[in-house]
Design an enzyme around this catalytic site. Structure first.
Site, PDB file in Angstrom:
ATOM      1  CE  LYS A  15      49.730  42.928  34.116  1.00  0.00           C
ATOM      2  NZ  LYS A  15      49.082  43.827  35.058  1.00  0.00           N
ATOM      3  CD  GLU A  33      56.627  42.046  38.029  1.00  0.00           C
ATOM      4  OE1 GLU A  33      55.982  41.731  39.044  1.00  0.00           O
ATOM      5  OE2 GLU A  33      56.329  42.991  37.293  1.00  0.00           O
ATOM      6  CG  HIS A  36      46.600  38.083  42.295  1.00  0.00           C
ATOM      7  ND1 HIS A  36      47.633  38.293  43.172  1.00  0.00           N
ATOM      8  CD2 HIS A  36      46.796  36.849  41.787  1.00  0.00           C
ATOM      9  CE1 HIS A  36      48.422  37.240  43.177  1.00  0.00           C
ATOM     10  NE2 HIS A  36      47.934  36.337  42.361  1.00  0.00           N
ATOM     11  NE  ARG A  96      40.836  50.943  35.076  1.00  0.00           N
ATOM     12  CZ  ARG A  96      40.952  50.458  36.306  1.00  0.00           C
ATOM     13  NH1 ARG A  96      40.419  51.112  37.308  1.00  0.00           N
ATOM     14  NH2 ARG A  96      41.608  49.345  36.550  1.00  0.00           N
TER      15      ARG A  96
HETATM   16  P1  ADP Z   1      46.553  42.968  37.275  1.00  0.00           P
HETATM   17  O1  ADP Z   1      46.815  43.941  36.174  1.00  0.00           O
HETATM   18  O2  ADP Z   1      46.123  41.637  36.763  1.00  0.00           O
HETATM   19  O3  ADP Z   1      45.678  43.511  38.359  1.00  0.00           O
HETATM   20  P2  ADP Z   1      48.945  43.584  38.795  1.00  0.00           P
HETATM   21  O4  ADP Z   1      50.257  43.625  38.148  1.00  0.00           O
HETATM   22  O5  ADP Z   1      48.288  44.877  39.107  1.00  0.00           O
HETATM   23  O6  ADP Z   1      47.980  42.667  37.927  1.00  0.00           O
HETATM   24  O7  ADP Z   1      49.047  42.722  40.133  1.00  0.00           O
HETATM   25  C1  ADP Z   1      47.893  42.360  40.868  1.00  0.00           C
HETATM   26  C2  ADP Z   1      48.276  41.900  42.244  1.00  0.00           C
HETATM   27  O8  ADP Z   1      49.195  40.794  42.173  1.00  0.00           O
HETATM   28  C3  ADP Z   1      49.003  42.912  43.089  1.00  0.00           C
HETATM   29  O9  ADP Z   1      48.119  43.787  43.745  1.00  0.00           O
HETATM   30  C4  ADP Z   1      49.786  42.041  44.042  1.00  0.00           C
HETATM   31  O10 ADP Z   1      48.951  41.595  45.089  1.00  0.00           O
HETATM   32  C5  ADP Z   1      50.158  40.855  43.203  1.00  0.00           C
HETATM   33  N1  ADP Z   1      51.513  41.009  42.606  1.00  0.00           N
HETATM   34  C6  ADP Z   1      51.831  41.575  41.446  1.00  0.00           C
HETATM   35  N2  ADP Z   1      53.141  41.564  41.221  1.00  0.00           N
HETATM   36  C7  ADP Z   1      53.715  40.958  42.276  1.00  0.00           C
HETATM   37  C8  ADP Z   1      55.060  40.599  42.648  1.00  0.00           C
HETATM   38  N3  ADP Z   1      56.097  40.873  41.851  1.00  0.00           N
HETATM   39  N4  ADP Z   1      55.249  39.984  43.827  1.00  0.00           N
HETATM   40  C9  ADP Z   1      54.211  39.665  44.643  1.00  0.00           C
HETATM   41  N5  ADP Z   1      52.927  39.960  44.340  1.00  0.00           N
HETATM   42  C10 ADP Z   1      52.678  40.590  43.171  1.00  0.00           C
END
Ligand code: ADP
Length: 667
Positions: free
Chosen positions: A119, A203, A238, A300
């Site tokens: 990431k 973040e 999530h 993917r």
């Molecule tokens: P993973 O790779 O574990 O799925 P992601 O980065 O895709 O993690 O984030 C998964 C979920 O977490 C997102 O769909 C969102 O709901 C929440 N999320 C991620 N980043 C943020 C953020 N900066 N602020 C609020 N919610 C977040």
């Protein structure tokens, strides 16, 4: 145009393997499935032209065994490998091994996967490409005090993310500086234990976050197109629960901005094949062109790709196969348009009322709504095994408007009948009917905020219990009967087990096709009960309303599963030995017999006692289940033929009544 493959291997299982096989066959491509010992009779093995066993049930010994999978492709003469999603799909070492064996990987290059794999690196790359990213720190310094200072600068609440994280793991929201150090340690621990990488980034936590993702596609000629957005904001921990396309409330201006950012992201890494660029958007005041930020790219095919297919009318697996074979994307950007609205609900074998505990077991019956697209990897009679993801199916619907599609989703969920394992169907339907979701103004916190309400257990409808009793009677008497009125004057007591609770109902057949079901929270009166196939039909006494239920029965050892789908809800009951006498002498009600072989553990009456219908006479225990013995009618006890502690055989008379004292309960 380059020719398509003649044979491919699918390195996956379940619904996605079936999904890929289906399109491959449509294109005239032969398929090779791989399977673990636990999947020897699985649907994907059945659908494919050939199948190769790659190892025992654990994924580490089968579906993650890159070398065995590649060998299987070489042995069967497959030219390419489709990884599906999960398993080896985003493993760049696997891509290189496939290519080193002279085969084609149906997906992006190893370099593209690596670029997006972590990431932090992905975010830095996106900054260079001019794609907006969530404000935060994604550098090398991992010192606790330094990261805490960065969190202060970013401003609370913040989100700590393991850079190698996925599936919502290794992520911690922190609301105040005092909690930072502890949350950091736990995110690091989870990153290390789940991904072998404890490196984190910090973040800004976006408030009222919405998850908006864009489907992109690239080919070998450098073309990159997008297929619009999906909204996956309905999440639990999530994890996506229901997805839709397009995103509700998306304006043309914001759509142009977010799709352009996604295409720029894909172009920055020379992306080929199907990919998804995920953004987090600030939904506190609608969607804004300056209010979304890159989160990550999934290199993917996504689980939720069918909603995109539904609104564009395109087949993404078809494109994957073409692009991997060296063809260009078959259409241009302006030929891709949105038509209507689509939803996908993930139907799981899990228990929402019990912390969403995954469930396993045999799917004794599986019936989907034929009006929906149901992507599944299981059939009636298959097992949800403890080894893999407990997903049963993805229910996908399409309508001309969001409202219409949502209505269809609700109907399709209600028409789905899964018997034998607990599912999240009622939870999904509660979500569909949630006001916030219905209005389209929701964020990723919706489920958490209303979780109590969404998983609340609704008491079983007395009519459903009544129908279950009829189904149980049917097992007793066999199906060849002309209507239920044959038993004018008879009464039967039925005992059913529902989630550890013993339900006992007495069915009284009266003249004129009238049936009363007594013993529940309220008496049920039905007329003209009929069996049509697996459907039980009747009219209710109260409003003369026509009611019907889907009833399926399955043999378990020594007992029968009776599964009722009534008013869109599925309820499973266990019927103790169907061949045992159901307890009460149906003709006169002069004696009460043991419903099954067991031990008498309580007796409440002696000879001479006057009893009322429904009054408890004693309790028996059998099959780890306590069963109350109740008086079928008002009367006087003549003899008690057993004592506490005695083991009695099923069918023997436990209590008899004096005939002259018997009078029917008029209630
Ligand atoms: P993973 O790779 O574990 O799925 P992601 O980065 O895709 O993690 O984030 C998964 C979920 O977490 C997102 O769909 C969102 O709901 C929440 N999320 C991620 N980043 C943020 C953020 N900066 N602020 C609020 N919610 C977040």
């Amino acid at each position: 145009m380059k020719p398509l493959f003649s044979k491919i291997l699918i390195a996956n299982r379940g619904e996605i393997a079936c999904r890929v096989i289906e399109t491959a066959h449509k294109l005239g491509i032969a398929t090779v499935a791989v399977y673990s010992e636990a999947d020897a009779n699985a649907m994907h093995v059945n659908l494919s032209d050939e199948a190769v066993r790659i190892g025992p049930a654990p994924v580490g010994e089968s579906y993650l065994k890159a070398d065995r999978i590649i060998q299987a492709a070489l042995d069967t003469g497959a030219e390419a490998i489709h990884p599906g999603y999960g398993f080896l799909s985003e493993n760049p070492n696997f891509v290189e091994a496939v290519q080193a064996a002279g085969l084609i990987f149906i997906g992006p290059s190893a370099d593209a996967i690596r670029a997006m794999g972590l990431k932090d690196a992905a975010k830095n790359l996106m900054v260079e490409a001019g794609v907006p990213v969530v404000p935060g720190y994604q550098g090398e310094n991992q010192d606790t005090a330094f990261l805490a200072r960065k969190a202060d600068e970013i401003g609370y609440p913040v989100l700590i993310k393991a850079r190698a994280g996925g599936g919502g793991k290794g992520m911690r929201k922190v609301d105040a500086p005092a909690d930072f150090a502890e949350a950091l340690q736990s995110a690091i621990r989870e990153g290390e234990s789940s991904f072998g990488d404890g490196h984190v980034l910090i973040e800004k936590y976006v408030t009222s976050p919405r998850h908006i993702e864009v489907q992109v596609f690239g080919d070998g000629a450098g073309n990159v197109v997008h297929l619009f957005e999906r909204d996956c904001s309905l999440q639990r921990r999530h994890q996506k629960v229901i997805e839709e396309a397009p995103a509700p409330g998306m304006s043309q201006e914001v759509r142009s901005a977010v799709t352009a950012a996604a295409v720029a992201a894909a172009k920055a890494i020379g992306y080929q094949g199907a990919g998804t660029v995920e953004f987090i958007a600030d939904g506190s005041d609608g969607l804004r062109a300056d209010g979304f930020w890159f989160m990550e790219m999934n290199t993917r095919l996504q689980v939720e790709h069918p909603v995109t297919e539904a609104i564009t009318g395109l087949d993404l697996v078809d494109w994957q196969l073409r692009v991997a074979a060296g063809q260009d994307i078959p259409v241009t950007q302006d030929q891709i348009t949105i038509s209507g609205h689509a939803f996908e609900a993930r139907l799981y074998a899990e228990d929402p009322a019990n912390g969403f505990l995954p469930s396993t077991g045999k799917l004794h019956h599986l019936q989907f709504d034929p009006n929906a697209r149901n992507d599944t990897g299981v059939r009636s009679g298959d097992e949800i095994s403890p080894w893999y993801d407990p997903m049963i199916a993805k229910v996908i619907v399409h309508g001309t408007t969001r409202e219409e599609a949502l209505e269809k989703l609700s109907k399709s969920l209600k028409r789905t009948h899964v018997a034998g394992t607990v599912t999240n169907a009622a939870f999904l339907d509660a979500l569909v009917r949630h006001e916030g979701f219905e209005s389209g103004a929701f964020d990723t916190g919706l489920i958490d905020r209303d979780i109590e309400k969404l998983v609340a257990v609704v008491p079983v409808d007395e009519l459903a219990v009544a129908f279950a009793c009829f189904a149980a009677l049917q097992i007793d008497f066999g199906a060849e009967r002309v209507g239920w009125s044959l038993w004018g004057g008879a009464r039967r007591t039925i005992r059913l087990l529902h989630e550890d609770e013993v339900l006992e109902r007495t069915i009284v057949f009266e003249d004129g096709g009238k049936v009363r079901v007594i013993g529940g929270s309220k008496e049920v009166m039905l007329f003209d009960v009929q069996t049509v196939g697996t459907t039980l039909q009747a009219r209710t006494g109260q409003y003369n309303e026509a009611v019907s239920a889907d009833a399926v029965c399955a043999d378990l050892t020594g007992q029968t599963l009776v599964s009722i789908r009534f008013r869109g809800r599925v309820v499973d009951f266990i019927c103790p030995d169907p061949l045992a006498d159901s307890g009460i002498n149906s003709d006169q009600g002069k004696l009460v017999t043991a419903p099954m072989t067991g031990v008498v553990i309580a007796l409440d009456v002696e000879a001479g006692a006057a009893v009322k219908a429904g009054q408890r006479l004693g309790v028996m225990e059998a099959m780890k289940m306590e069963t109350a013995i109740v008086a079928p009618i008002d009367g006087v006890v003549e003899t008690v033929n057993c004592h506490v502690g005695e083991t009695v055989e099923g069918g023997v008379a436990l209590v008899t009544f004096r005939e002259d004292a018997i009078k029917e309960d008029a209630a």
